[in-house]
Design a protein around this motif. Structure first.
Motif, PDB file in Angstrom:
ATOM      1  N   GLN A 281     -66.166  -5.996 -31.586  1.00 55.97           N
ATOM      2  CA  GLN A 281     -64.787  -6.469 -31.577  1.00 55.97           C
ATOM      3  C   GLN A 281     -64.504  -7.386 -32.763  1.00 55.97           C
ATOM      4  OE1 GLN A 281     -64.119  -8.279 -27.786  1.00 55.97           O
ATOM      5  NE2 GLN A 281     -64.265  -6.361 -26.642  1.00 55.97           N
ATOM      6  N   ASP A 282     -65.440  -8.300 -33.068  1.00 59.06           N
ATOM      7  CA  ASP A 282     -65.227  -9.214 -34.184  1.00 59.06           C
ATOM      8  C   ASP A 282     -65.178  -8.456 -35.517  1.00 59.06           C
ATOM      9  OD1 ASP A 282     -65.145 -11.302 -32.458  1.00 59.06           O
ATOM     10  OD2 ASP A 282     -67.182 -11.986 -32.802  1.00 59.06           O
ATOM     11  N   TYR A 283     -66.060  -7.482 -35.677  1.00 58.34           N
ATOM     12  CA  TYR A 283     -66.104  -6.755 -36.947  1.00 58.34           C
ATOM     13  C   TYR A 283     -64.850  -5.898 -37.126  1.00 58.34           C
ATOM     14  CZ  TYR A 283     -68.171  -4.319 -40.918  1.00 58.34           C
ATOM     15  OH  TYR A 283     -68.420  -3.821 -42.168  1.00 58.34           O
ATOM     16  N   ILE A 284     -64.423  -5.229 -36.054  1.00 61.88           N
ATOM     17  CA  ILE A 284     -63.222  -4.414 -36.146  1.00 61.88           C
ATOM     18  C   ILE A 284     -62.000  -5.298 -36.379  1.00 61.88           C
ATOM     19  CG2 ILE A 284     -61.727  -2.834 -34.884  1.00 61.88           C
ATOM     20  CD1 ILE A 284     -64.352  -1.615 -35.920  1.00 61.88           C
ATOM     21  N   ARG A 285     -62.004  -6.491 -35.767  1.00 55.36           N
ATOM     22  CA  ARG A 285     -60.870  -7.394 -35.967  1.00 55.36           C
ATOM     23  C   ARG A 285     -60.756  -7.817 -37.426  1.00 55.36           C
ATOM     24  NH1 ARG A 285     -60.436 -12.648 -36.527  1.00 55.36           N
ATOM     25  NH2 ARG A 285     -62.640 -12.954 -36.060  1.00 55.36           N
ATOM     26  N   THR A 286     -61.910  -8.065 -38.089  1.00 50.58           N
ATOM     27  CA  THR A 286     -61.859  -8.452 -39.499  1.00 50.58           C
ATOM     28  C   THR A 286     -61.325  -7.310 -40.366  1.00 50.58           C
ATOM     29  OG1 THR A 286     -64.182  -7.766 -39.748  1.00 50.58           O
ATOM     30  CG2 THR A 286     -63.757 -10.081 -39.233  1.00 50.58           C
ATOM     31  N   LEU A 287     -61.648  -6.064 -40.007  1.00 51.71           N
ATOM     32  CA  LEU A 287     -61.148  -4.931 -40.784  1.00 51.71           C
ATOM     33  C   LEU A 287     -59.671  -4.667 -40.526  1.00 51.71           C
ATOM     34  CD1 LEU A 287     -64.120  -2.403 -40.486  1.00 51.71           C
ATOM     35  CD2 LEU A 287     -63.576  -3.907 -42.383  1.00 51.71           C
ATOM     36  N   ASN A 288     -59.151  -5.124 -39.358  1.00 50.80           N
ATOM     37  CA  ASN A 288     -57.743  -4.921 -39.029  1.00 50.80           C
ATOM     38  C   ASN A 288     -56.898  -6.157 -39.291  1.00 50.80           C
ATOM     39  OD1 ASN A 288     -57.479  -2.162 -37.929  1.00 50.80           O
ATOM     40  ND2 ASN A 288     -58.921  -2.879 -36.404  1.00 50.80           N
ATOM     41  N   SER A 289     -57.484  -7.195 -39.827  1.00 49.93           N
ATOM     42  CA  SER A 289     -56.737  -8.424 -40.068  1.00 49.93           C
ATOM     43  C   SER A 289     -55.794  -8.259 -41.256  1.00 49.93           C
ATOM     44  CB  SER A 289     -57.703  -9.582 -40.321  1.00 49.93           C
ATOM     45  OG  SER A 289     -58.456  -9.353 -41.493  1.00 49.93           O
ATOM     46  N   ALA A 290     -54.845  -9.194 -41.350  1.00 55.24           N
ATOM     47  CA  ALA A 290     -53.874  -9.151 -42.453  1.00 55.24           C
ATOM     48  C   ALA A 290     -54.567  -9.366 -43.799  1.00 55.24           C
ATOM     49  CB  ALA A 290     -52.792 -10.212 -42.223  1.00 55.24           C
ATOM     50  N   LYS A 291     -55.605 -10.207 -43.813  1.00 54.88           N
ATOM     51  CA  LYS A 291     -56.341 -10.454 -45.048  1.00 54.88           C
ATOM     52  C   LYS A 291     -57.047  -9.201 -45.534  1.00 54.88           C
ATOM     53  CE  LYS A 291     -59.854 -13.554 -47.003  1.00 54.88           C
ATOM     54  NZ  LYS A 291     -60.794 -14.676 -46.703  1.00 54.88           N
ATOM     55  N   ALA A 292     -57.648  -8.454 -44.592  1.00 61.51           N
ATOM     56  CA  ALA A 292     -58.314  -7.205 -44.977  1.00 61.51           C
ATOM     57  C   ALA A 292     -57.309  -6.172 -45.467  1.00 61.51           C
ATOM     58  CB  ALA A 292     -59.106  -6.653 -43.794  1.00 61.51           C
ATOM     59  N   GLU A 293     -56.107  -6.141 -44.845  1.00 63.02           N
ATOM     60  CA  GLU A 293     -55.076  -5.204 -45.288  1.00 63.02           C
ATOM     61  C   GLU A 293     -54.672  -5.475 -46.738  1.00 63.02           C
ATOM     62  OE1 GLU A 293     -53.510  -2.700 -43.839  1.00 63.02           O
ATOM     63  OE2 GLU A 293     -54.340  -2.749 -41.821  1.00 63.02           O
ATOM     64  N   GLU A 294     -54.536  -6.751 -47.084  1.00 60.42           N
ATOM     65  CA  GLU A 294     -54.188  -7.097 -48.460  1.00 60.42           C
ATOM     66  C   GLU A 294     -55.331  -6.764 -49.421  1.00 60.42           C
ATOM     67  OE1 GLU A 294     -51.332  -8.056 -49.574  1.00 60.42           O
ATOM     68  OE2 GLU A 294     -50.402  -8.026 -47.586  1.00 60.42           O
ATOM     69  N   MET A 295     -56.559  -6.996 -48.983  1.00 57.74           N
ATOM     70  CA  MET A 295     -57.704  -6.740 -49.854  1.00 57.74           C
ATOM     71  C   MET A 295     -57.869  -5.248 -50.134  1.00 57.74           C
ATOM     72  SD  MET A 295     -61.674  -7.856 -49.298  1.00 57.74           S
ATOM     73  CE  MET A 295     -62.896  -7.514 -50.567  1.00 57.74           C
ATOM     74  N   MET A 296     -57.573  -4.397 -49.116  1.00 58.45           N
ATOM     75  CA  MET A 296     -57.724  -2.954 -49.299  1.00 58.45           C
ATOM     76  C   MET A 296     -56.745  -2.393 -50.333  1.00 58.45           C
ATOM     77  SD  MET A 296     -58.366  -1.539 -45.430  1.00 58.45           S
ATOM     78  CE  MET A 296     -59.738  -2.118 -44.439  1.00 58.45           C
ATOM     79  N   LYS A 297     -55.719  -3.167 -50.674  1.00 53.99           N
ATOM     80  CA  LYS A 297     -54.737  -2.698 -51.652  1.00 53.99           C
ATOM     81  C   LYS A 297     -55.070  -3.141 -53.075  1.00 53.99           C
ATOM     82  CE  LYS A 297     -51.081  -2.868 -48.167  1.00 53.99           C
ATOM     83  NZ  LYS A 297     -49.790  -3.460 -47.765  1.00 53.99           N
ATOM     84  N   THR A 298     -56.180  -3.876 -53.265  1.00 52.70           N
ATOM     85  CA  THR A 298     -56.570  -4.355 -54.579  1.00 52.70           C
ATOM     86  C   THR A 298     -57.611  -3.423 -55.186  1.00 52.70           C
ATOM     87  OG1 THR A 298     -58.293  -5.769 -53.623  1.00 52.70           O
ATOM     88  CG2 THR A 298     -56.104  -6.731 -53.888  1.00 52.70           C
ATOM     89  N   GLU A 299     -57.725  -3.489 -56.514  1.00 49.61           N
ATOM     90  CA  GLU A 299     -58.686  -2.626 -57.201  1.00 49.61           C
ATOM     91  C   GLU A 299     -60.123  -3.059 -56.951  1.00 49.61           C
ATOM     92  OE1 GLU A 299     -57.752  -2.460 -61.296  1.00 49.61           O
ATOM     93  OE2 GLU A 299     -55.740  -1.618 -61.020  1.00 49.61           O
ATOM     94  N   SER A 300     -60.349  -4.351 -56.656  1.00 50.16           N
ATOM     95  CA  SER A 300     -61.717  -4.803 -56.388  1.00 50.16           C
ATOM     96  C   SER A 300     -62.276  -4.192 -55.112  1.00 50.16           C
ATOM     97  CB  SER A 300     -61.750  -6.333 -56.282  1.00 50.16           C
ATOM     98  OG  SER A 300     -60.887  -6.777 -55.251  1.00 50.16           O
ATOM     99  N   PHE A 301     -61.406  -3.671 -54.260  1.00 53.35           N
ATOM    100  CA  PHE A 301     -61.870  -3.063 -53.015  1.00 53.35           C
ATOM    101  C   PHE A 301     -62.685  -1.799 -53.292  1.00 53.35           C
ATOM    102  CE2 PHE A 301     -60.907   0.083 -49.652  1.00 53.35           C
ATOM    103  CZ  PHE A 301     -61.608  -0.503 -48.625  1.00 53.35           C
ATOM    104  N   LEU A 302     -62.437  -1.127 -54.417  1.00 57.14           N
ATOM    105  CA  LEU A 302     -63.163   0.104 -54.720  1.00 57.14           C
ATOM    106  C   LEU A 302     -64.650  -0.133 -54.939  1.00 57.14           C
ATOM    107  CD1 LEU A 302     -60.630   1.794 -57.180  1.00 57.14           C
ATOM    108  CD2 LEU A 302     -61.031   2.351 -54.774  1.00 57.14           C
ATOM    109  N   LEU A 303     -65.056  -1.367 -55.269  1.00 58.44           N
ATOM    110  CA  LEU A 303     -66.457  -1.645 -55.577  1.00 58.44           C
ATOM    111  C   LEU A 303     -67.348  -1.506 -54.352  1.00 58.44           C
ATOM    112  CD1 LEU A 303     -65.975  -4.721 -57.936  1.00 58.44           C
ATOM    113  CD2 LEU A 303     -66.329  -2.325 -58.577  1.00 58.44           C
ATOM    114  N   PHE A 304     -66.867  -1.919 -53.180  1.00 58.98           N
ATOM    115  CA  PHE A 304     -67.714  -1.837 -51.994  1.00 58.98           C
ATOM    116  C   PHE A 304     -67.089  -0.959 -50.911  1.00 58.98           C
ATOM    117  CE2 PHE A 304     -65.101  -4.774 -49.549  1.00 58.98           C
ATOM    118  CZ  PHE A 304     -64.504  -5.537 -50.535  1.00 58.98           C
TER     119      PHE A 304
END
Length: 490
Positions: free
Chosen positions: A172-195
């Motif tokens: 639950q904690d891990y899925i919550r971090t992937l569904n958080s607003a911060k993760a949503e913003e990070m997935m839209k950046t180019e640095s997200f492609l690295l990992f």
């Protein structure tokens, strides 16, 4: 001891535990936390208001009070509010600012602290397939534990529960971090492609381990006799009762009910009820996250490649135009690159025999289309028709309405005893009568003197003395309300 800014600053997130309306704030945060446990992170104020009314603790609670409570919790940083513009269709709706609310990380940890009896562990979020291996090993040891001592059974039970809680909590904690607003913003950046590939590989390995062990566990748990589980839990309870404690004496039945509820949770998690288990939900949610990550990565890649070689392409196109011999050839080149300036369109093609895109126009059947002249002189003559008489239909409809109203009045008479409608004494209430009675109740409560009239002119007043919460049985469920009485004047 290191002194820093985080240690000395006040924690405003705990204000809801000691505020003036602490009863409402605690219930709202607990409802958010229970929905968070079900991986339902974003809620609207209408959802919170409905949950508060269903508790029966706040009968006079209004939607404006709910909005005020949510605003206070947002100001104290217990909730994160984000304006929902996905369904906005007008400027007025945008100005009204419909928000979605999510628990903040501080509040989640504070709410876990208030749930000491559940013994939730707060640790780093991760997905470890080894926990599934341990649970599978411990479940498959059940057959060999029937002749074991109470200490061995108690130790096995504690380890099984600890691994199950860690698996559920970490996921639950891990899925919550992937569904958080911060993760949503990070997935839209180019640095997200690295990992991106590391996250996808990590999730796929977990899904693979889940599929390998979950099917085995589901089949094995279904075949375990219930009597065996009862014997093991009774031995674990007996050992728990044998532990000397200095605090208040605990009840054996409470421990037994707690242990049986935990086993029921394990059973529902792997086997499920009505054919739906938490394992299936977990697999679907993980696959959806993988698809979302892949979709974001694809969008980022398309944005990067959008203007990569555009300058070279323009230069090459200009060279091709420079080699054209005349203007007509340049027009043809322009139609090739940028499309035809004024293309012709086929219209009035109806009732095709095939949906194939390879079918040509000449292979289709002929369609006739009636054309009307656009001149003001040539007009289409209209045929005069006499007006239709709907008196018979109107009379029939009027009689049906009167018959329905008379039948409804007969139903309402059954609920009026000695000139009083006592909701507490109603055996069962149908939906249409409930709607009428509640409308009477609403009209009476809105008046200062708590009096009103029915549609047929009968005067009544609302008796709100000795109010208490009651449950009225209806044809479509249980209706929770205060014990009001509608008294008719003679």
């Amino acid at each position: 001891m290191k002194i820093n800014e985080k240690l000395t600053k006040p924690i405003t997130e705990v204000n809801y535990l000691r505020a003036e309306n602490v009863d409402r704030y605690r219930v709202i945060i607990r409802y958010f936390y229970e929905q968070y446990e079900k991986i339902q992170y974003w809620l609207y104020k209408e959802d919170v208001f409905e949950a508060m009314i269903q508790t029966g603790l706040f009968p006079n609670y209004t939607l404006d009070q709910c909005q005020s409570d949510l605003s206070s919790l947002t100001e104290w940083k217990n909730l994160i509010a984000i304006q929902d513009t996905s369904k906005v269709t007008s400027i007025e709706e945008f100005k009204n600012r419909k928000y979605r609310y999510q628990l903040s990380e501080y509040t989640i940890e504070i709410e876990r602290m208030t749930l000491k009896l559940e013994n939730l562990q707060v640790e780093g979020a991760s997905l470890e397939p080894t926990l599934l291996e341990r649970i599978q090993y411990q479940i498959m040891c059940i057959e060999t534990l029937q002749d074991a001592s109470m200490l061995e059974i108690h130790t096995w039970w504690k380890d099984l529960n600890a691994n199950f809680i860690r698996l559920n909590q970490n996921y639950q904690d891990y899925i919550r971090t992937l569904n958080s607003a911060k993760a949503e913003e990070m997935m839209k950046t180019e640095s997200f492609l690295l990992f991106k590939e590391k996250i996808i590989s990590y999730l796929r390995n977990f899904v693979k381990g889940l599929q390998e062990h979950a099917m085995i566990l589901e089949d094995y748990i279904q075949n375990i006799p219930f009597e065996t589980i009862v014997i093991l839990i009774e031995k674990a309870v007996n050992y728990e009762m044998s532990i000397p404690r200095m605090d208040d004496k605990i009840q054996k039945q409470d421990i037994y009910d707690n242990f049986m509820a935990r086993w029921d949770s394990i059973y529902s998690w792997f086997v499920g009820k009505n054919g739906i288990s938490e394992v299936n939900r977990m697999s679907d949610i993980t696959n959806e996250i993988i698809r979302k990550i892949t979709r974001y990565a694809q969008q980022i890649g398309e944005l990067q490649n959008q203007g990569a070689n555009r300058a070279e392409e323009y230069k090459h196109i200009s060279d091709l135009f420079g080699k054209c011999q005349d203007l007509n050839q340049a027009h043809k080149m322009s139609a090739l690159f940028f499309g035809v300036d004024k293309p012709l369109h086929m219209q009035a093609i109806h009732n095709r025999n095939t949906d194939s895109i390879d079918s040509g126009v000449y292979e289709e059947e002929i369609t006739y289309y009636a054309l009307e002249p656009r001149t003001r002189v040539a007009t289409v003559k209209t045929k005069r028709q006499p007006a239709q008489d709907y008196n018979l239909e109107k009379e029939q409809q009027r009689l049906e309405i009167l018959e329905h109203k008379q039948a409804q009045n007969e139903k309402l008479k059954n609920y009026i005893q000695d000139g009083v409608v006592d909701f507490e004494k109603i055996d069962i209430l149908d939906g249409e009568s409930r709607k009428i009675l509640l409308s009477w109740l609403s009209e009476g409560l809105n008046d200062v003197s708590k009096t009103a009239k029915t549609d047929d002119g009968r005067d009544f007043y609302i008796d709100d003395s000795n109010l208490k919460t009651i449950e009225v049985k209806c044809e479509d469920g249980i209706f929770v309300m205060p014990s009001y009485r509608i008294c008719f004047k003679r």
